[in-house]
Design an enzyme around this catalytic site. Structure first.
Site, short mmCIF file in Angstrom:
data_model
loop_
_atom_site.label_atom_id
_atom_site.label_comp_id
_atom_site.label_asym_id
_atom_site.label_seq_id
_atom_site.Cartn_x
_atom_site.Cartn_y
_atom_site.Cartn_z
N ASP A 193 -7.99 -12.95 2.24
CA ASP A 193 -8.49 -12.37 0.98
C ASP A 193 -9.71 -13.12 0.44
O ASP A 193 -10.30 -12.68 -0.55
CB ASP A 193 -7.40 -12.34 -0.08
CG ASP A 193 -6.29 -11.37 0.29
OD1 ASP A 193 -5.21 -11.42 -0.32
OD2 ASP A 193 -6.50 -10.57 1.22
N ARG A 243 -9.06 -3.47 -9.52
CA ARG A 243 -7.67 -3.54 -9.04
C ARG A 243 -7.19 -4.98 -9.04
O ARG A 243 -6.00 -5.23 -9.19
CB ARG A 243 -7.59 -3.01 -7.60
CG ARG A 243 -7.89 -1.54 -7.48
CD ARG A 243 -7.61 -1.05 -6.09
NE ARG A 243 -6.25 -1.44 -5.67
CZ ARG A 243 -5.76 -1.19 -4.46
NH1 ARG A 243 -6.51 -0.61 -3.56
NH2 ARG A 243 -4.53 -1.54 -4.15
N ARG A 299 -2.19 -0.27 8.08
CA ARG A 299 -1.22 -1.05 7.30
C ARG A 299 0.18 -0.70 7.82
O ARG A 299 0.91 0.07 7.22
CB ARG A 299 -1.35 -0.74 5.80
CG ARG A 299 -2.72 -0.98 5.22
CD ARG A 299 -3.22 -2.41 5.28
NE ARG A 299 -2.50 -3.33 4.42
CZ ARG A 299 -2.84 -3.60 3.15
NH1 ARG A 299 -3.85 -2.97 2.61
NH2 ARG A 299 -2.16 -4.43 2.43
N CYS A 321 -6.05 1.84 5.42
CA CYS A 321 -7.02 1.73 4.32
C CYS A 321 -8.29 1.12 4.93
O CYS A 321 -8.37 0.87 6.12
CB CYS A 321 -6.47 0.87 3.19
SG CYS A 321 -6.24 -0.84 3.65
N LYS A 358 -2.04 -11.36 -9.07
CA LYS A 358 -1.71 -9.95 -8.77
C LYS A 358 -0.66 -9.89 -7.65
O LYS A 358 0.34 -9.18 -7.78
CB LYS A 358 -2.96 -9.22 -8.31
CG LYS A 358 -2.70 -7.89 -7.59
CD LYS A 358 -3.96 -7.18 -7.15
CE LYS A 358 -4.46 -7.55 -5.81
NZ LYS A 358 -3.78 -6.92 -4.66
N ASN A 359 -0.89 -10.65 -6.58
CA ASN A 359 -0.01 -10.52 -5.41
C ASN A 359 1.33 -11.21 -5.58
O ASN A 359 2.20 -11.07 -4.73
CB ASN A 359 -0.74 -11.03 -4.16
CG ASN A 359 -1.87 -10.09 -3.76
OD1 ASN A 359 -1.97 -8.98 -4.30
ND2 ASN A 359 -2.71 -10.52 -2.86
C1 EPZ Z 1 -0.41 -9.00 1.38
O1 EPZ Z 1 -0.45 -7.72 1.97
C2 EPZ Z 1 -1.45 -8.97 0.27
N1 EPZ Z 1 -1.13 -7.91 -0.69
C3 EPZ Z 1 -2.84 -8.72 0.86
O2 EPZ Z 1 -3.78 -8.81 -0.22
C4 EPZ Z 1 -3.15 -9.82 1.85
O3 EPZ Z 1 -4.40 -9.58 2.46
C5 EPZ Z 1 -2.05 -9.86 2.93
O4 EPZ Z 1 -0.75 -10.02 2.31
C6 EPZ Z 1 -2.25 -10.99 3.93
O5 EPZ Z 1 -2.24 -12.22 3.26
C7 EPZ Z 1 -0.13 -8.12 -1.59
O6 EPZ Z 1 0.52 -9.15 -1.58
C8 EPZ Z 1 0.11 -7.04 -2.59
P1 EPZ Z 1 0.86 -8.58 5.57
P2 EPZ Z 1 0.67 -7.31 3.08
O7 EPZ Z 1 2.07 -7.77 5.79
O8 EPZ Z 1 1.94 -7.99 2.80
C9 EPZ Z 1 0.35 -6.90 9.93
C10 EPZ Z 1 -5.58 -8.17 -1.58
O9 EPZ Z 1 -6.79 -8.08 -1.31
N2 EPZ Z 1 1.64 -6.24 9.70
O10 EPZ Z 1 1.00 -10.04 5.32
O11 EPZ Z 1 0.65 -5.84 3.20
C11 EPZ Z 1 -0.75 -6.36 9.04
O12 EPZ Z 1 -1.36 -5.21 9.62
C12 EPZ Z 1 -4.56 -7.66 -0.57
O13 EPZ Z 1 -5.10 -8.66 -2.63
C13 EPZ Z 1 2.29 -5.66 10.78
O14 EPZ Z 1 1.80 -5.70 11.91
O15 EPZ Z 1 0.02 -7.94 4.39
C14 EPZ Z 1 -1.70 -7.53 9.00
O16 EPZ Z 1 -2.48 -7.51 10.18
C15 EPZ Z 1 -5.20 -6.98 0.64
N3 EPZ Z 1 3.49 -5.04 10.58
C16 EPZ Z 1 -0.78 -8.75 9.03
O17 EPZ Z 1 0.47 -8.28 9.55
C17 EPZ Z 1 4.08 -5.00 9.34
O18 EPZ Z 1 5.19 -4.43 9.21
C18 EPZ Z 1 -0.52 -9.38 7.67
O19 EPZ Z 1 -0.14 -8.34 6.80
C19 EPZ Z 1 3.40 -5.59 8.24
C20 EPZ Z 1 2.19 -6.21 8.45
#
Ligand code: EPZ
Length: 421
Positions: free
Chosen positions: A307, A399, A121, A116, A22-23
Site C-alpha cells: 500500500d 476512500r 481479488r 479491481c 481504515k484497514n
Molecule cells: C488487505 O486487503 C488490505 N485491505 C489492502 O489494502 C492491502 O493491500 C492488502 O491487505 C495487502 O496488504 C484491507 O485490509 C481492507 P490480501 P486483502 O488478502 O486482505 C492474494 C488499501 O489500499 N489472495 O492480504 O484483500 C491476493 O490476490 C487496500 O488500503 C489470494 O490469492 O489482501 C493478494 O495477491 C488495497 N487468495 C495477496 O493474496 C485469497 O483468498 C494479499 O492479499 C486472498 C488473497
C-alpha cells in the site's frame, strides 16, 4: 466529481496528526456482528469506506451511529446474512463480514469481489479456511454461500501464492472464535491491523494467542460480548506523509505514527538519505540533501507494504540514479506509472517490476486517479512538480485519506479541492 489542485515545489514543514486506521476499523466493525451486545469504537477515520461499512451493517439489521470519529454498533437480534454485490463491488473489504455472519447466523451470502484496478481479488483462501472449519460452501450466481450449524475448530495453512492474506486471516480468526474446539492458523497474516482485530476480539471474550506472529491459535467460546476499542493509527496514511516529507526536502512530525508499524519504510527512507527520528509521540522526517536511489520489494508484514509502493515509486522519480520497485503482492498494481510518466517521470514496466530512471524534474499536469494508493502517488508528485497538477476522480482518494488537502495545506502545501459544479 470533485477535483484536487496542487501548486508544485512545496516544502512541507510542521506537524500533522495521523487518523485512525481504515484497514483496522473495517474488520473490527465486522467483528461487532459476532455478538448482539453494544460495542464502541474510537479513533475511527471519517472515510467513504467506513461509511459504506456503516451502511452494510445497517442493511444487515444492526443499529449504527457514527459521530465525532466514534462508532456505536448495536447488532441486537439482527437477522441479515447477505452482503450484496452493490456493497462488495464498491468496497471489496465488505468480504470481511463473511466469517462473523457464518459464525453468528449459521449462514452467509457474500458477493464475490471479482477484480479491481490493482488486480484480481480471489477469495480461495477464505473458502479454504471456512471449509476447514466445517462450513458447506457453494458458489452461485456470483455469490459465495456458506452454511454451518456449528463450526468446528481445525488446523489449517492459510498461505497462498502471494503469501499470507490479511482479510482471509481476519475472516477465519473471527469465525473460529465461536467454533467448537481449537483452531490453529499457520502462515497467518500478522499486519498491525490483524493484531488490532485480535485485540478487539479478545476484549469481546475471545481466546486468541500468537496474533503478533504467523501462527495464530483460537480456542472457541460459546458467545462473545460487546467491547470498547480505540483503533491504531493508520500506518499507510502516516507512511504517505513520511514519503511526502522526504521527497519535498521537508521537515515534518507525523503525530501518532508508530515506528513499530513502519520498520520497512523507515529503513528504506534512511537508505535514500532522509533523517528519521521516532518516539512515543510520533515520527519526525527530514528530507536529505539529495535522494539516493533504492530498490524496493513489497512483501507481507513486516516487509515493505504494497500500500506504499505507488508512493515510494513517485519519490524514486527524483532519486539520483536508477531504482527498481518490485510488486510481489499485487503484480498488476502499477496504474500510477502512466500518469507519473505524463508528469515527466521516466519509468518502464518489466513484469512485476517498475524500473525508475531518477533525476527527473516532474511537471504539473492534468491527471486521473485510478485507485486509492495510485491517487496518493499523484498527489505526492504534484507537491514537488513544476506548475499546477489537477487530479480528477478523487473519490478514490477519499476512500482512504481523511481531509488530505487540509492536512497537507497545514504543512505548507498549496493544495485545494474544487467541488463539482
Ligand atoms: C488487505 O486487503 C488490505 N485491505 C489492502 O489494502 C492491502 O493491500 C492488502 O491487505 C495487502 O496488504 C484491507 O485490509 C481492507 P490480501 P486483502 O488478502 O486482505 C492474494 C488499501 O489500499 N489472495 O492480504 O484483500 C491476493 O490476490 C487496500 O488500503 C489470494 O490469492 O489482501 C493478494 O495477491 C488495497 N487468495 C495477496 O493474496 C485469497 O483468498 C494479499 O492479499 C486472498 C488473497
Amino acid at each position: 466529481m470533485d477535483k484536487l489542485f496542487i501548486k508544485g515545489r512545496s516544502k512541507l514543514k510542521g506537524k500533522v496528526r495521523t487518523s485512525g486506521s481504515k484497514n483496522s476499523v473495517l474488520p473490527i466493525m465486522a467483528a461487532c456482528l459476532l455478538t448482539k451486545e453494544r460495542s464502541v469504537i474510537k479513533n475511527v477515520p471519517d472515510l467513504s469506506d467506513v461509511r459504506t461499512m456503516v451502511r452494510l451493517l445497517q442493511r444487515l439489521g444492526a443499529k449504527v451511529e457514527f459521530c465525532d470519529r466514534t462508532l456505536i454498533i448495536e447488532p441486537g437480534n439482527y437477522k441479515g446474512d447477505t452482503a450484496t454485490y452493490k456493497f462488495v463491488s464498491v468496497m471489496r473489504a465488505s468480504v470481511c463480514v463473511l466469517g462473523p455472519l457464518l459464525a453468528k447466523q449459521k449462514t452467509a451470502n457474500v458477493s464475490l469481489p471479482g477484480g479491481c484496478v490493482i488486480g484480481p481479488r480471489p477469495v480461495d483462501l477464505h473458502i479454504k479456511g471456512l471449509k476447514a472449519l466445517g462450513a458447506d460452501i457453494d458458489i452461485s450466481h456470483g455469490y459465495l454461500i456458506a452454511k454451518a450449524k456449528q463450526l468446528q475448530g481445525a488446523n489449517m495453512y492459510l498461505g497462498g501464492a502471494y503469501g499470507s492474506s490479511v482479510l482471509a486471516t481476519g475472516n477465519i480468526m473471527m469465525a473460529a472464535t465461536l467454533a467448537k474446539g481449537k483452531t490453529t492458523i499457520e502462515n497467518a497474516a500478522c499486519e498491525p491491523e490483524v493484531v488490532d482485530l485480535a485485540e478487539m476480539l479478545i476484549k469481546m471474550g475471545a481466546k486468541i494467542k500468537g496474533h503478533k506472529t504467523h501462527t495464530i491459535e483460537i480456542e472457541g467460546v460459546k458467545s462473545l460480548g460487546g467491547a470498547s476499542h480505540t483503533t491504531i493509527p493508520d500506518r499507510i496514511e502516516a507512511g504517505t506523509f513520511m514519503i511526502a516529507a522526504a521527497m519535498s526536502s521537508g521537515d515534518v512530525i507525523i503525530e501518532g505514527a508508530r515506528a513499530d508499524h513502519l520498520g520497512a519504510l523507515i529503513d528504506k527512507l534512511k537508505s535514500t538519505g532522509a533523517h528519521i527520528n521516532s518516539n512515543t509521540d510520533g515520527i519526525k522526517v527530514k528530507g536529505g540533501r539529495t535522494i539516493k536511489p533504492v530498490d524496493v520489494v513489497t512483501l507481507p508484514f513486516p516487509g515493505f507494504p504494497t500500500d506504499l509502493q505507488a508512493q515510494i515509486t513517485a519519490m524514486m522519480c527524483l532519486a539520483k540514479g536508477i531504482s527498481i520497485v518490485t510488486e510481489k503482492i499485487y503484480p498488476e498494481r502499477f496504474m500510477h506509472i502512466s500518469e507519473l510518466n505524463r508528469m515527466g517521470a521516466d519509468i518502464i514496466l518489466e513484469g512485476e517490476s517498475a524500473i525508475i530512471k531518477g533525476q527527473r524534474r516532474l511537471m504539473g499536469a492534468p491527471v486521473m486517479a485510478s485507485d486509492l494508493r495510485a491517487s496518493a502517488a499523484l498527489v505526492l508528485a504534484g507537491l514537488v512538480g513544476e506548475g499546477t497538477t489537477e487530479i480528477s476522480r478523487i473519490y478514490h482518494l477519499d476512500r482512504g485519506y481523511e481531509n488530505i488537502e487540509q492536512k497537507l495545506a497545514s504543512l505548507g502545501a498549496k493544495i485545494w479541492r474544487e467541488k463539482e459544479k
